[in-house]
Design a protein around this motif. Structure first.
Motif, PDB file in Angstrom:
ATOM      1  N   ILE A  95      14.029  23.948 -80.652  1.00  0.00           N
ATOM      2  CA  ILE A  95      15.199  23.106 -80.915  1.00  0.00           C
ATOM      3  C   ILE A  95      14.830  21.682 -80.544  1.00  0.00           C
ATOM      4  CG2 ILE A  95      17.520  22.501 -80.136  1.00  0.00           C
ATOM      5  CD1 ILE A  95      18.187  25.413 -79.919  1.00  0.00           C
ATOM      6  N   SER A 143      11.627  23.394 -87.247  1.00  0.00           N
ATOM      7  CA  SER A 143      12.427  23.423 -86.026  1.00  0.00           C
ATOM      8  C   SER A 143      13.905  23.343 -86.369  1.00  0.00           C
ATOM      9  CB  SER A 143      12.055  22.250 -85.103  1.00  0.00           C
ATOM     10  OG  SER A 143      10.677  22.261 -84.802  1.00  0.00           O
ATOM     11  N   CYS A 144      14.730  23.666 -85.387  1.00  0.00           N
ATOM     12  CA  CYS A 144      16.171  23.478 -85.501  1.00  0.00           C
ATOM     13  C   CYS A 144      16.502  22.106 -84.918  1.00  0.00           C
ATOM     14  CB  CYS A 144      16.898  24.582 -84.735  1.00  0.00           C
ATOM     15  SG  CYS A 144      18.685  24.361 -84.634  1.00  0.00           S
ATOM     16  N   HIS A 198      23.576  26.096 -80.634  1.00  0.00           N
ATOM     17  CA  HIS A 198      22.301  26.236 -81.326  1.00  0.00           C
ATOM     18  C   HIS A 198      21.379  27.208 -80.581  1.00  0.00           C
ATOM     19  CE1 HIS A 198      23.517  22.664 -83.630  1.00  0.00           C
ATOM     20  NE2 HIS A 198      22.555  22.969 -84.475  1.00  0.00           N
ATOM     21  N   THR A 243      22.402  30.680 -81.557  1.00  0.00           N
ATOM     22  CA  THR A 243      21.984  31.011 -82.931  1.00  0.00           C
ATOM     23  C   THR A 243      20.493  31.334 -82.991  1.00  0.00           C
ATOM     24  OG1 THR A 243      23.713  29.598 -83.878  1.00  0.00           O
ATOM     25  CG2 THR A 243      21.832  30.138 -85.290  1.00  0.00           C
ATOM     26  N   VAL A 244      19.682  30.495 -82.355  1.00  0.00           N
ATOM     27  CA  VAL A 244      18.231  30.704 -82.407  1.00  0.00           C
ATOM     28  C   VAL A 244      17.834  31.949 -81.625  1.00  0.00           C
ATOM     29  CG1 VAL A 244      15.983  29.721 -81.836  1.00  0.00           C
ATOM     30  CG2 VAL A 244      17.779  28.254 -82.760  1.00  0.00           C
TER      31      VAL A 244
END
Length: 352
Positions: A263, A278-279, A293, A296-297
């Motif tokens: 992230i 990447s996020c 986030h 989610t990841v």
């Protein structure tokens, strides 16, 4: 044709001793092996040292870069990483006047403003262009794939927060605030590891007290070696890079080379090819946004098998080889033009 790599200004012998772990060492060694250059000489300003890596590749130290002028040979190409003010008048201007080609990777130093460069390596724009008779080339900061690679390890940590010195600009404090928000939103404590040495900073100074006050699970191993960092990346389900300054931080690159999802906050400070895998967070100053986030990841990461990790890391492990292939036309031109001639380079680039 020899490449002179101006690496750093430092009196630390540890910097020289650990140079073989650096991605730059791996890339320079590969450039010699692949014939882009006949030999490579890396220089640290501030040390008395001479290390011969064999096959035409050495690292030396000098006390003042002006002393390196006597080492220059006709046809030497100079690549500067970052740059210190004394280097400009002590070495770079005289080398420019002698007709040597000068290239720069600015490394967040602001030295791209110096008018002497012929080629600038740019890892933020992701494109090639000309600017005031200077050729800007897309650059992928190298990592050492002999060190950073996927390992078959069972994750011990949910989140690894940064991989460098701990201070406000690196943004590790955002990761701690996100862990607090995650605990409030999702009802469980994240298992975190926060490597690095603590430095001064208003936000950073509160990290340890926040860990205690909110009963967070955060391991603080201090500074660790690069092989140890590789293990930590592989033992973590997710890596957080939340710094608000810098250029092409190595942390996300190393994590992805290990197959660990990333992230990124403030994506403008990271290479486009890093961002693509990447996020990226729109508002990294909102702890709740980072926490969402992370959730989610982590849900995605629970299904990440070894094959998927290997696929995620492939382009990062291949980055030095990509750079060699990408820059071969440039070095073929430089080999045939021992004296810097920017007009000839521009004409060649226009035709090729």
């Amino acid at each position: 044709m020899r490449l002179i790599f101006l690496y750093a200004q430092s009196s630390s012998r540890a910097l020289a001793e650990h140079f073989p772990e650096e991605g730059y060492h791996y890339l320079l060694r590969l450039m010699v092996a692949e014939g882009l250059v006949d030999s490579a000489l890396a220089i640290i300003d501030g040390l008395d040292i001479d290390l011969d890596y064999g096959r035409g590749f050495r690292l030396i130290g000098v006390r003042g870069l002006s002393r390196a002028l006597d080492l220059l040979q006709p046809g030497d190409i100079i690549w500067c990483r970052g740059g210190w003010r004394a280097w400009y008048s002590d070495f770079l201007v005289p080398a420019h006047e002698r007709g040597h080609w000068l290239g720069l990777y600015a490394a967040n130093s602001g030295r791209a403003r110096w008018p002497i460069w012929h080629v600038i390596l740019d890892d933020l724009s992701g494109r090639e262009y000309w600017d005031n008779d200077r050729l800007h080339l897309d650059f992928r900061k190298p990592i050492n794939p002999d060190i950073f690679q996927p390992l078959r390890l069972t994750p011990s940590y949910d989140v690894m927060i940064g991989a460098s010195h701990i201070h406000d600009k690196k943004g590790q404090w955002r990761g701690i605030e996100a862990a607090i928000a995650y605990q409030r939103l999702f009802g469980r404590r994240l298992r975190c590891i926060l490597p690095g040495a603590f430095h001064h900073g208003e936000r950073t100074s509160r990290i340890k007290s926040m860990i205690r006050e909110h009963d967070l699970v955060v391991v603080l191993p201090g500074m660790v070696s690069r092989p140890q960092l590789c293990r930590l990346y592989n033992e973590s389900r997710l890596f957080l890079a939340l710094g608000s300054h810098g250029q092409g931080d190595r942390g996300p690159i190393e994590a992805l080379a290990c197959g660990t999802p990333v992230i990124i906050g403030f994506p403008q400070y990271h290479a486009p090819w890093t961002r693509q895998l990447s996020c990226c967070i729109e508002n990294p100053d909102q702890p709740e946004t980072i926490a969402a986030h992370i959730q989610t990841v982590l849900q995605y990461r629970s299904d990440l098998d070894q094959e998927t990790k290997q696929s995620l890391c492939w382009s990062f492990q291949a980055s030095p080889k990509y750079t060699v292939a990408q820059y071969r036309p440039l070095f073929n031109f430089l080999r045939n033009h021992a004296i810097a001639d920017i007009k000839a380079l521009r004409m060649h680039w226009k035709q090729s």
